[in-house]
Each structure stands twice: as structure tokens, then as C-alpha cells.
Write an enzyme that holds these catalytic residues in place. Structure first.
Site, PDB file in Angstrom:
ATOM      1  N   ASN A 228     -20.689  12.429  -1.060  1.00 26.68           N
ATOM      2  CA  ASN A 228     -20.488  10.973  -1.140  1.00 26.68           C
ATOM      3  C   ASN A 228     -21.409  10.426  -2.231  1.00 26.68           C
ATOM      4  O   ASN A 228     -22.587  10.759  -2.242  1.00 26.68           O
ATOM      5  CB  ASN A 228     -20.821  10.322   0.217  1.00 26.68           C
ATOM      6  CG  ASN A 228     -20.248   8.927   0.342  1.00 26.68           C
ATOM      7  OD1 ASN A 228     -20.387   8.099  -0.563  1.00 26.68           O
ATOM      8  ND2 ASN A 228     -19.587   8.650   1.453  1.00 26.68           N
TER       9      ASN A 228
ATOM     10  N   CYS B  74       8.280   1.865  17.119  1.00 23.75           N
ATOM     11  CA  CYS B  74       8.742   0.655  17.790  1.00 23.75           C
ATOM     12  C   CYS B  74       7.609   0.037  18.600  1.00 23.75           C
ATOM     13  O   CYS B  74       6.794   0.742  19.181  1.00 23.75           O
ATOM     14  CB  CYS B  74       9.925   0.991  18.690  1.00 23.75           C
ATOM     15  SG  CYS B  74      10.635  -0.482  19.456  1.00 23.75           S
TER      16      CYS B  74
ATOM     17  N   ASP C 278      -2.722   8.291   3.967  1.00 21.58           N
ATOM     18  CA  ASP C 278      -1.905   8.400   2.749  1.00 21.58           C
ATOM     19  C   ASP C 278      -1.093   9.680   2.617  1.00 21.58           C
ATOM     20  O   ASP C 278      -0.228   9.785   1.739  1.00 21.58           O
ATOM     21  CB  ASP C 278      -2.785   8.180   1.502  1.00 21.58           C
ATOM     22  CG  ASP C 278      -3.966   9.154   1.405  1.00 21.58           C
ATOM     23  OD1 ASP C 278      -3.826  10.320   1.827  1.00 21.58           O
ATOM     24  OD2 ASP C 278      -5.022   8.741   0.877  1.00 21.58           O
TER      25      ASP C 278
ATOM     26  N   GLN D 132      -9.252  10.588   8.115  1.00 23.52           N
ATOM     27  CA  GLN D 132      -9.054   9.204   8.556  1.00 23.52           C
ATOM     28  C   GLN D 132      -8.009   8.536   7.668  1.00 23.52           C
ATOM     29  O   GLN D 132      -7.625   7.400   7.915  1.00 23.52           O
ATOM     30  CB  GLN D 132     -10.370   8.433   8.432  1.00 23.52           C
ATOM     31  CG  GLN D 132     -11.479   9.001   9.281  1.00 23.52           C
ATOM     32  CD  GLN D 132     -12.830   8.406   8.893  1.00 23.52           C
ATOM     33  OE1 GLN D 132     -13.242   7.383   9.434  1.00 23.52           O
ATOM     34  NE2 GLN D 132     -13.516   9.024   7.955  1.00 23.52           N
TER      35      GLN D 132
ATOM     36  N   HIS E 163      -5.961   8.469  12.094  1.00 18.95           N
ATOM     37  CA  HIS E 163      -5.559   7.056  12.038  1.00 18.95           C
ATOM     38  C   HIS E 163      -4.076   6.860  11.747  1.00 18.95           C
ATOM     39  O   HIS E 163      -3.666   5.787  11.325  1.00 18.95           O
ATOM     40  CB  HIS E 163      -6.423   6.305  11.007  1.00 18.95           C
ATOM     41  CG  HIS E 163      -7.875   6.239  11.403  1.00 18.95           C
ATOM     42  ND1 HIS E 163      -8.880   5.878  10.549  1.00 18.95           N
ATOM     43  CD2 HIS E 163      -8.473   6.497  12.597  1.00 18.95           C
ATOM     44  CE1 HIS E 163     -10.040   5.918  11.186  1.00 18.95           C
ATOM     45  NE2 HIS E 163      -9.830   6.297  12.414  1.00 18.95           N
TER      46      HIS E 163
ATOM     47  N   THR F 119     -16.486   9.405   3.239  1.00 23.38           N
ATOM     48  CA  THR F 119     -16.367   8.391   4.292  1.00 23.38           C
ATOM     49  C   THR F 119     -17.712   7.701   4.480  1.00 23.38           C
ATOM     50  O   THR F 119     -18.765   8.333   4.383  1.00 23.38           O
ATOM     51  CB  THR F 119     -15.880   8.984   5.632  1.00 23.38           C
ATOM     52  OG1 THR F 119     -15.947   7.958   6.637  1.00 23.38           O
ATOM     53  CG2 THR F 119     -16.688  10.180   6.090  1.00 23.38           C
TER      54      THR F 119
ATOM     55  N   ARG G 279       0.840  -1.213   0.000  1.00 24.86           N
ATOM     56  CA  ARG G 279       0.000   0.000   0.000  1.00 24.86           C
ATOM     57  C   ARG G 279       0.872   1.259   0.000  1.00 24.86           C
ATOM     58  O   ARG G 279       0.550   2.249  -0.662  1.00 24.86           O
ATOM     59  CB  ARG G 279      -0.921  -0.021   1.232  1.00 24.86           C
ATOM     60  CG  ARG G 279      -1.976  -1.110   1.154  1.00 24.86           C
ATOM     61  CD  ARG G 279      -2.825  -1.141   2.422  1.00 24.86           C
ATOM     62  NE  ARG G 279      -3.555   0.092   2.628  1.00 24.86           N
ATOM     63  CZ  ARG G 279      -4.036   0.490   3.814  1.00 24.86           C
ATOM     64  NH1 ARG G 279      -3.846  -0.261   4.887  1.00 24.86           N
ATOM     65  NH2 ARG G 279      -4.704   1.608   3.930  1.00 24.86           N
TER      66      ARG G 279
ATOM     67  N   ALA H 251     -15.913  13.025  -4.856  1.00 26.55           N
ATOM     68  CA  ALA H 251     -15.282  14.148  -4.154  1.00 26.55           C
ATOM     69  C   ALA H 251     -14.854  15.262  -5.109  1.00 26.55           C
ATOM     70  O   ALA H 251     -15.034  16.447  -4.817  1.00 26.55           O
ATOM     71  CB  ALA H 251     -14.069  13.641  -3.370  1.00 26.55           C
TER      72      ALA H 251
HETATM   73  N1  APR Z   1     -15.621  10.481  -3.886  1.00 30.14           N
HETATM   74  C1  APR Z   1     -16.180  10.538  -2.663  1.00 30.14           C
HETATM   75  N2  APR Z   1     -16.548   9.461  -1.975  1.00 30.14           N
HETATM   76  C2  APR Z   1     -16.358   8.266  -2.543  1.00 30.14           C
HETATM   77  C3  APR Z   1     -15.781   8.113  -3.815  1.00 30.14           C
HETATM   78  C4  APR Z   1     -15.402   9.300  -4.503  1.00 30.14           C
HETATM   79  N3  APR Z   1     -14.853   9.273  -5.732  1.00 30.14           N
HETATM   80  N4  APR Z   1     -15.714   6.793  -4.090  1.00 30.14           N
HETATM   81  C5  APR Z   1     -16.218   6.149  -3.029  1.00 30.14           C
HETATM   82  N5  APR Z   1     -16.620   7.036  -2.091  1.00 30.14           N
HETATM   83  C6  APR Z   1     -17.212   6.800  -0.770  1.00 30.14           C
HETATM   84  C7  APR Z   1     -17.979   5.519  -0.631  1.00 30.14           C
HETATM   85  O1  APR Z   1     -19.331   5.688  -1.025  1.00 30.14           O
HETATM   86  C8  APR Z   1     -17.855   5.241   0.867  1.00 30.14           C
HETATM   87  O2  APR Z   1     -18.932   5.819   1.586  1.00 30.14           O
HETATM   88  O3  APR Z   1     -16.149   6.712   0.138  1.00 30.14           O
HETATM   89  C9  APR Z   1     -16.563   5.942   1.261  1.00 30.14           C
HETATM   90  C10 APR Z   1     -15.445   5.013   1.646  1.00 30.14           C
HETATM   91  O4  APR Z   1     -15.811   4.352   2.815  1.00 30.14           O
HETATM   92  P1  APR Z   1     -14.808   3.351   3.541  1.00 30.14           P
HETATM   93  O5  APR Z   1     -14.210   2.439   2.542  1.00 30.14           O
HETATM   94  O6  APR Z   1     -15.547   2.758   4.678  1.00 30.14           O
HETATM   95  O7  APR Z   1     -13.628   4.332   4.034  1.00 30.14           O
HETATM   96  P2  APR Z   1     -13.579   5.227   5.354  1.00 30.14           P
HETATM   97  O8  APR Z   1     -14.922   5.755   5.674  1.00 30.14           O
HETATM   98  O9  APR Z   1     -12.472   6.190   5.148  1.00 30.14           O
HETATM   99  O10 APR Z   1     -13.167   4.152   6.434  1.00 30.14           O
HETATM  100  C11 APR Z   1     -12.922   4.540   7.736  1.00 30.14           C
HETATM  101  O11 APR Z   1     -12.102   2.373   8.272  1.00 30.14           O
HETATM  102  O12 APR Z   1     -10.834   0.421   8.069  1.00 30.14           O
HETATM  103  C12 APR Z   1     -10.873   1.707   8.232  1.00 30.14           C
HETATM  104  O13 APR Z   1      -9.057   2.728   9.198  1.00 30.14           O
HETATM  105  C13 APR Z   1      -9.752   2.616   7.976  1.00 30.14           C
HETATM  106  O14 APR Z   1      -9.740   5.016   8.050  1.00 30.14           O
HETATM  107  C14 APR Z   1     -10.463   3.883   7.617  1.00 30.14           C
HETATM  108  C15 APR Z   1     -11.814   3.748   8.338  1.00 30.14           C
END
Ligand code: APR
Length: 241
Positions: free
Chosen positions: A214, A127, A104, A101, A119, A189, A69, A232
Site C-alpha cells: 500500500n 430482486c 469489479d 472487497q 462485497h 485496502t 461505474r 500494487a
Molecule cells: N496500489 C495499491 N494501493 C493503492 C494504490 C495503488 N496503486 N492507490 C491507492 N491505494 C490504496 C490507498 O492508499 C488506500 O489505502 O488503496 C486503498 C484504498 O482504500 P479504500 O478507498 O478505503 O478502498 P477499500 O479499502 O477497498 O474499501 C473497502 O469500503 O466503501 C467501501 O465497499 C467499499 O469495498 C469497499 C470498502
């Protein structure tokens, strides 16, 4: 007046803006999200790759996953959505707070300065025994699993796994920003992982104008003053360009 026009005016007038981002904002940069179809958690077990127990069972495998990653992230570039948030910060100054969250680092690479990484960061290791913390070398120089140069113990990615506390003070600072914001934005998110998921709700309850961006509905959608069913880049362009 339409909801989008009202939201643009609210952004223009706001003195204090708090923004929360998740994996969706980096999706247009080619970094996979976790819970979308084809997302990381569809192909990898959370218990194996994102818990302290999983790391203790197989540190080498977990490090290989993070190294993969890390390499992808180093090759990725911030997208227009990251850039628009950095521009908004320059415009609003100290009244602007970005909470992410994401691990990257793309917000910082796009020029954002006041960033709280809830996060942690994939660019660092720490360590498992002593207080040593370090930036990772380039992927091709990373030895797996890396060892602490100070005490010889195993290093681990400097990220927050499930069941672990957030970095000291990070959530408190984020919460203070969201509670005092006139305007809050929650972008990309799934709003499923606490405590980050609640930040938008805290802002709304404290009287902020709440905007969500979203492509899918989330648990936050019903609370939002405007929820844009867009990616986004498209959503932030509509609001900020
Ligand atoms: N623009 C905006 N949103 C988008 C796009 C895009 N191009 N593509 C997908 N999404 C949305 C999806 O609809 C979803 O609601 O981004 C969201 C991603 O959700 P997750 O995969 O659950 O990611 P996140 O909410 O950041 O996860 C939270 O979970 O495992 C963990 O630690 C990890 O920080 C992470 C936390």
C-alpha cells in the site's frame, strides 16, 4: 537477509497463501478508490449511494451511479498486479485463496479462479423481493431502474451496502483461508471496513508471515512482517516477478 528477500522466500516456500485485495489494486486500471483524495466517498455520500436506506429513497439515482461505474469497469482492463496474482494461483494450486472487497470482477478477468467476492459484484443484479438474480446486460441495454422479470419488483445491484450482511458463507470461507495460511498478503485496502479489515490480523495471530502492499500506512502496517510503501503493480512485481 533483507526484509524483501525474506518475504520472497516466504512466498516461495508457502503452501497456503491467502490474499486480500481492495480498491487500490484496481486503481492502476483507472478505477477510482473510495477514501483516497478525489476518491468516490469525497464526491458521493455513503448514506445516499451505499446503504439500503439510500436505495429505498432514490433507487433511480443509485442505479444511475452504479450504471456509470459499471460502464467504467467494463471499459477497464486488469493490470499487471491482477495478472501476477492469477499467475501465483496457477503456481500454488489449491493452497491459494484470493479474497477481494472489489466488485469489479477484474481478478476473474485476469484469470484468477478461486475468488471470494466479499462485497458482491457490480456485474449482477438481484430482486428486492424474490430470489431472482441475474447478470446485467451491456450498459447500453440497461433500463433504469431495472425490474424483476419474475415478480415485477425492483432489482438492486448485487453488492453489499453498509449495514448489510456479507453473502452467506463468504466471510467464514475467507476467515478459514486466512487462519490456515502460512503467508498472507493484504493489497490496496485502507483496512478500515470490517470484517475484511481483520483478515490480515487473524492470519498474523495464527502465525502467518504477513505482507502488506500500500502506498500509504494503514492500521495493519505495524503488524506486517513486510509493508511495502508502493503501488500494487510495483509492489507485486518486486515480490513476484
Ligand atoms: N496500489 C495499491 N494501493 C493503492 C494504490 C495503488 N496503486 N492507490 C491507492 N491505494 C490504496 C490507498 O492508499 C488506500 O489505502 O488503496 C486503498 C484504498 O482504500 P479504500 O478507498 O478505503 O478502498 P477499500 O479499502 O477497498 O474499501 C473497502 O469500503 O466503501 C467501501 O465497499 C467499499 O469495498 C469497499 C470498502
Amino acid at each position: 537477509m533483507g526484509a524483501l528477500t525474506r518475504a520472497k522466500e516466504a512466498i516461495e516456500q508457502a503452501e497456503r497463501i491467502a490474499v486480500l485485495t481492495g480498491a487500490g489494486i484496481s486503481a492502476p486500471s483507472g478505477i477510482p478508490t473510495f477514501r483516497d483524495p478525489g476518491g468516490l466517498w469525497e464526491n458521493f455520500n455513503i448514506e445516499d449511494y451505499a446503504t439500503p436506506e439510500g436505495f429505498a429513497r432514490n433507487p433511480e439515482e443509485v442505479w444511475r451511479w452504479y450504471a456509470w461505474r459499471y460502464q467504467k469497469i467494463r471499459e477497464a482492463k486488469p493490470n499487471r498486479a491482477h495478472e501476477l496474482l492469477a499467475e501465483l494461483e496457477r503456481k500454488k494450486g489449491d493452497g491459494f485463496l484470493l479474497v477481494t472487497q472489489n466488485i469489479d470482477g477484474l481478478h476473474q478477468r485476469a484469470g484468477s479462479k478461486r475468488v471470494i467476492e466479499l462485497h458482491g459484484s457490480i456485474h449482477r443484479a438481484r430482486c428486492t423481493v424474490c430470489d431472482y438474480r441475474t447478470e446485467l446486460p451491456p450498459p447500453e441495454e440497461l433500463e433504469i431502474p431495472p425490474k424483476c422479470p419474475k415478480c415485477g419488483a425492483l432489482l438492486r445491484p448485487d453488492v453489499v451496502w453498509f449495514g448489510e450482511p456479507l453473502p452467506p458463507g463468504a466471510f467464514e470461507a475467507a476467515l478459514a483461508g486466512f487462519r490456515s495460511a502460512d503467508l498472507a498478503m493484504v493489497i490496496g485496502t485502507s483496512a478500515l471496513v470490517e470484517p475484511a479489515a481483520s483478515l490480515g490480523r487473524y492470519a498474523k495471530h495464527a502465525g502467518a508471515f504477513l505482507i502488506e502492499v500500500n502506498p500509504e500506512e494503514t492500521p495493519l502496517t505495524p503488524l506486517a512482517d513486510l509493508s511495502l510503501r508502493m503501488g500494487a503493480v510495483e509492489g507485486l512485481s518486486a515480490l513476484l516477478d
